[in-house]
Design an enzyme around this catalytic site. Sequence first.
Site, PDB file in Angstrom:
ATOM      1  N   ARG A 121     -11.769  27.290   8.195  1.00 30.33           N
ATOM      2  CA  ARG A 121     -12.977  27.693   8.883  1.00 30.33           C
ATOM      3  C   ARG A 121     -14.186  26.845   8.508  1.00 30.33           C
ATOM      4  NH1 ARG A 121     -10.733  32.054   9.568  1.00 30.33           N
ATOM      5  NH2 ARG A 121     -10.077  31.690   7.451  1.00 30.33           N
ATOM      6  N   THR A 122     -14.479  26.845   7.205  1.00 29.38           N
ATOM      7  CA  THR A 122     -15.716  26.223   6.755  1.00 29.38           C
ATOM      8  C   THR A 122     -15.707  24.727   7.044  1.00 29.38           C
ATOM      9  OG1 THR A 122     -15.829  27.885   5.028  1.00 29.38           O
ATOM     10  CG2 THR A 122     -17.252  25.987   4.769  1.00 29.38           C
ATOM     11  N   LYS A 154      -5.123  10.561  -8.400  1.00 26.37           N
ATOM     12  CA  LYS A 154      -4.833   9.454  -9.325  1.00 26.37           C
ATOM     13  C   LYS A 154      -5.520   9.670 -10.665  1.00 26.37           C
ATOM     14  CE  LYS A 154      -4.607   6.069  -5.552  1.00 26.37           C
ATOM     15  NZ  LYS A 154      -5.356   4.973  -4.934  1.00 26.37           N
ATOM     16  N   ARG A 176     -16.877  21.452  -1.207  1.00 24.95           N
ATOM     17  CA  ARG A 176     -16.219  22.695  -1.614  1.00 24.95           C
ATOM     18  C   ARG A 176     -15.376  22.359  -2.829  1.00 24.95           C
ATOM     19  NH1 ARG A 176     -13.006  27.261   1.530  1.00 24.95           N
ATOM     20  NH2 ARG A 176     -15.178  27.716   1.979  1.00 24.95           N
ATOM     21  N   HIS A 234     -21.493  30.811  -2.017  1.00 21.42           N
ATOM     22  CA  HIS A 234     -21.097  30.309  -0.706  1.00 21.42           C
ATOM     23  C   HIS A 234     -22.297  30.534   0.209  1.00 21.42           C
ATOM     24  CE1 HIS A 234     -18.830  28.940   2.565  1.00 21.42           C
ATOM     25  NE2 HIS A 234     -17.753  29.705   2.485  1.00 21.42           N
TER      26      HIS A 234
END
Lengths: 428, 307
Positions: free
Chosen positions: B58-59, B86, B108, B136
Amino acid sequence: MKQTLIKGGRVLDPETGIDGVMDILIERGRIAEIGNEKSKIQNPKSKIIDASGKLITPGLIDIHTHLREPGHEYKETVESGCLAAAHGGFTAICCMPNTEPVNDNQSVTDYILRKANMAAGVRVYPVGAISRGLRGESLAEYGEMKAAGVVAVSDDGNPVMNAQLMRRALEYAKGFGLLVISHCEDRNLTANGAMNEGVTATRLGLAGIPNAAETVMVARDIALCELTDAPLHIAHVSAEGSVRLIRDAKARGLQLTAETAPHYFSLTEEAVMSYDTNAKVHPPLRTDRDRDAVRQGLRDGTIDVIASDHAPHSSVEKDLEFDAAANGLIGMETSLPLSLKLVEMGLLSLKDLIAKMSTNPARIVKLNYVGLKRGNPADLTIIDLEKKFTVDANTFCSKSRNTPFNGWELKGKAVMTVVGGKIVFDDR
Amino acid sequence: MKIEKKDILDIESLPAEEIELILDTADSLKEISTRPIKKVPTLRGKTIVHFFHESSTRTRTSFEIAAKRLSADTVSISASTSSIVKGETLADTVRNLEAMNPDAIIIRHSAAGAPHMLARLVRSSVINAGDGMHAHPTQALLDMMTVREKKGRLHGLRVAIIGDIAHSRVARSNTVGFLKMGAHVILAGPPTMIPQGIEVLGAPVTYYVEEAIKNADVIIMLRIQKERQQPFLFPSEREYASYYGLTTENLSAARDDVLIMHPGPINRGVEIAPEVADGPYSVILDQVANGVAIRMALLYLLLGGPR
């Protein structure tokens, strides 16, 4: 005969009770005489150190440090750690066994002591592991490690989760006159915690570590200390409840001692507010209430020792997301000035403070010389109580820079460190 | 109008007037998404990096669509396709991204505080698209937008936030946001999911869902976060659903015009019964639609507008 005369300083020794302006004559690395100016200590041939206006104490001893050698020499070596110790005023330090390989056998103990001899600075007393590989599964070889030179055993960094193993460790160590130092933590309660549980952790969205993670283990270990009648030393006390449990146990006469570190009486969880990983340490910085309880524990004698828990980490371990960063901060070069604040606040007398940083630790790890007595090795620290300075991590002798005290204005610091009559640090 | 800030890291640092401005801006930009040609030139020539270190549907889609509708150039990186695999540290990855001179980095991350660390390292704007259990902010803003759109106001409303409060960044940001805008917030969930000291945010806590639902104008249900769960929080999804889930039965205690919200993804039949999620009070999909408008508004206010 080579002699050194330290003149005109205020000599303060909690062991002998001396407190006054005295001269100290050092001969062949030992204390030959202590007396006031009118006494016979006048020898025109001796090297003279003018200590007037300064405080002279028995050498400070830090019984909780991590020197990282062997294995993580990029963070600290025995040599750089000894240098940091000397600059902090310490004449002797104990180093914890969580190196790589772990100091759980005499060859690693030998290696550390060889490095310490080469460093030729402060005295190093290694602490061996309680369990092989710090894995908490089987006993390490205490007899051989003791013969090689360890003064205590500890799995510091890890708790001994198995209570039966802890019981046997206390019993078996007793047979060799070895002290057990316990890192009290219930790992199940710590879980994935990154800081103290409470309002700040909730605000920051970080998983919390409750006080109970420490106190349930303190309670367990006190019960085991009672069961085994063996000496037990509780490392890095940080929680109010631990102070209370230790106070009660001591009142019942158990062979129990305890230490805390300057960050637990100087800081609270607020230090983590900006996700500063230099304030990420285990046990975590806690609340005002805990900080005050630790101070009270120092004041009433519940806590015997101030030790730095010097835990060097490089930017590789610290310049990370808070959750991923390593626990620990360095402390040998700030321990004394931070502790002197307790004297300034009126919480401790200067004598009690020096006892907690010198003679108490010496007795707890059973060094055969305690205090400034004639015939003892000339280990002493000269302190300028008035010296003001700003903490600058970039000037530290430690290889690491992970301190939350950078930029702090402090007052009072060691200006000379003498080990066995030899000056290992001089900043007068 | 522009926000005089480099970054949007959490709701705490947004004063009520700025929240108001963001919601107003989002209201006016929402219409763009309904046009046949859903694009305006506002952010032409701007580069936006979407750095998603934790999974998101969604975000991430919402941010990308928002940026594209404003004509920004977007690049998307996920943990699995980045040099993180890595062994590169976040700080190094971010310094490298910064060297390519983006205008904004949307991050995020599973670690709380990661966006704050990033914001200290870069000159570009940083928008927090969710960090661990911490914050958030864009979700809280789109939730407030949705409620204001349906109710005409935020002030004085009774907002119940129910479920796994402890592991929820949405709960934290919404609590702070709704309180700041004058709503009453009540938090509910089993004691194992109520974090220590949450009351300091200013919302009362109850362990009884019915108490939270009673007379609620808005109910925000939280997802049981299976990926962040520690053991022993509750015995079974079955028991959780029956004591802490939202069902047609316990919903009847709410106000007649209650709004049911959920940040998604939903666990149907656990925290919310399917018939409630799909029922007449649910505005879950309006939340998603408004998400695009909120993110357009933030990008516009941070990067665009008259200089």
